[in-house]
Design an enzyme around this catalytic site. Structure first.
Site, mmCIF file in Angstrom:
data_model
loop_
_atom_site.group_PDB
_atom_site.id
_atom_site.type_symbol
_atom_site.label_atom_id
_atom_site.label_comp_id
_atom_site.label_asym_id
_atom_site.label_seq_id
_atom_site.Cartn_x
_atom_site.Cartn_y
_atom_site.Cartn_z
ATOM 1 C CG ASP A 38 42.679 25.028 44.258
ATOM 2 O OD1 ASP A 38 42.163 25.999 44.838
ATOM 3 O OD2 ASP A 38 43.896 24.760 44.346
ATOM 4 C CG ASN A 93 39.924 33.864 42.966
ATOM 5 O OD1 ASN A 93 40.113 34.994 43.424
ATOM 6 N ND2 ASN A 93 40.143 32.760 43.677
ATOM 7 C CE1 TYR A 170 49.006 38.871 43.308
ATOM 8 C CE2 TYR A 170 49.012 41.208 43.851
ATOM 9 C CZ TYR A 170 48.360 39.994 43.791
ATOM 10 O OH TYR A 170 47.055 39.907 44.205
ATOM 11 C CE LYS A 174 46.505 39.229 40.775
ATOM 12 N NZ LYS A 174 45.456 38.235 40.437
ATOM 13 C CB THR A 205 43.599 35.254 52.014
ATOM 14 O OG1 THR A 205 44.488 36.108 51.282
ATOM 15 C CG2 THR A 205 42.182 35.813 51.927
#
Length: 282
Positions: A38, A93, A170, A174, A205
């Site tokens: 991270d 991820n 985005y 993707k 989230t």
């Protein structure tokens, strides 16, 4: 009874929160050694402490990595091999959904470039160095280890359908991840390296909730959700576990949609009560 990822060496990016955190916990519970990657190293270290406390028999390591830098990605892969002796699973991820990401007229070029750097190049580099590491893997049937490995790339339901709330950079990033994953799955299938993408629907989230920062934006997304609720990160983690394990041994080049039905729906009936998450998730 051995876990589904017993002795597997795994690397998860964006492991400090959301999908990455829940997946790290779940993988460790199934016997995996996990490198938590991270950019927020404090979050990764906090997650590592949590997981070590729950599952002391697996090896957990945290490291700071900016997936928008190739040298950082390579260093993370190298660290996993150094710590675990091999690399069996990579879950690419980590990603961003910038609040300034909008439509074609309003998205600033620097936001477009930043999104592609992290969401697309970062995944490419994760795949590139995973391939090089996984080519070195030897089978050890006594430990349940195989040649090759597994790479999971986080895409999104918007990779297959447009987003009603504009987020063009985005969505484009993707969509590219989806296409790239398909091709990698074909190219490396005979090497025993499986590539699949995982396409979550809207989740509760911080990444999405920070983007859907008004009641109007949230309702605009909710009207397309048949279940009437946002998904939970742990529900995506369980899908990642399936893709990482031998349960999905005949899958490569596929996209696994876990989206609450949004990609199959036009508009949901208004006024219907939302389905609550399973009691095991709350």
């Amino acid at each position: 009874m051995p876990g589904r990822l017993q002795n597997r060496a795994t690397l998860i990016t964006g492991a400090g929160s959301g999908i990455g955190l829940e997946t790290s916990i779940l993988f460790a519970s199934e016997g995996a050694n996990v490198l938590l990657v991270d950019i927020n190293v404090q979050a990764a270290e906090k997650a590592a402490t949590l997981i070590k406390g729950r599952y002391p028999n697996v090896k957990i390591v945290a490291t700071k990595t900016d997936v928008g830098k190739e040298e950082d990605v390579k260093a993370a892969i190298d660290l996993a091999v150094k710590e675990f002796g091999r690399l069996d699973v990579v879950f690419n991820n980590a990603g961003i959904m910038h609040p300034a990401d909008d439509n074609a007229l309003n998205t600033p070029e620097n936001i477009w470039d930043l999104t592609m750097q992290i969401n697309l190049k970062g995944v490419w580099w994760g795949c590139k160095y995973a391939i090089l590491a996984m080519r070195e893997n030897k089978a050890d049937e006594a430990k349940g280890l195989h040649i090759g490995g597994v790479v999971i790339n986080t895409a999104s339901f918007v990779a297959s359908m447009g987003a009603a709330t504009p987020q063009l950079a985005y969505t484009a990033s993707k969509g590219a991840v989806l296409a790239m994953t398909r091709e990698l799955g074909m190219v490396h299938a005979r090497e025993g390296i499986r590539f699949n993408s995982l396409s979550p629907g809207p989740l509760k989230t911080p990444l999405l909730m920070d983007f859907l920062n008004t009641p109007e934006k949230r309702e605009r997304r909710m009207v397309h959700l048949p279940m009437g609720r946002f998904g939970e990160a742990v529900e995506i983690a369980k899908a990642a576990l399936f893709l990482a394990s031998d349960d999905s041994s005949y899958m490569t080049g596929s996209d696994f949609r876990v989206d609450g039905g949004i990609s199959s729906c036009y508009v949901t009936p208004l006024g219907e009560p939302a389905l609550a998450p399973p009691s095991s998730l709350v």
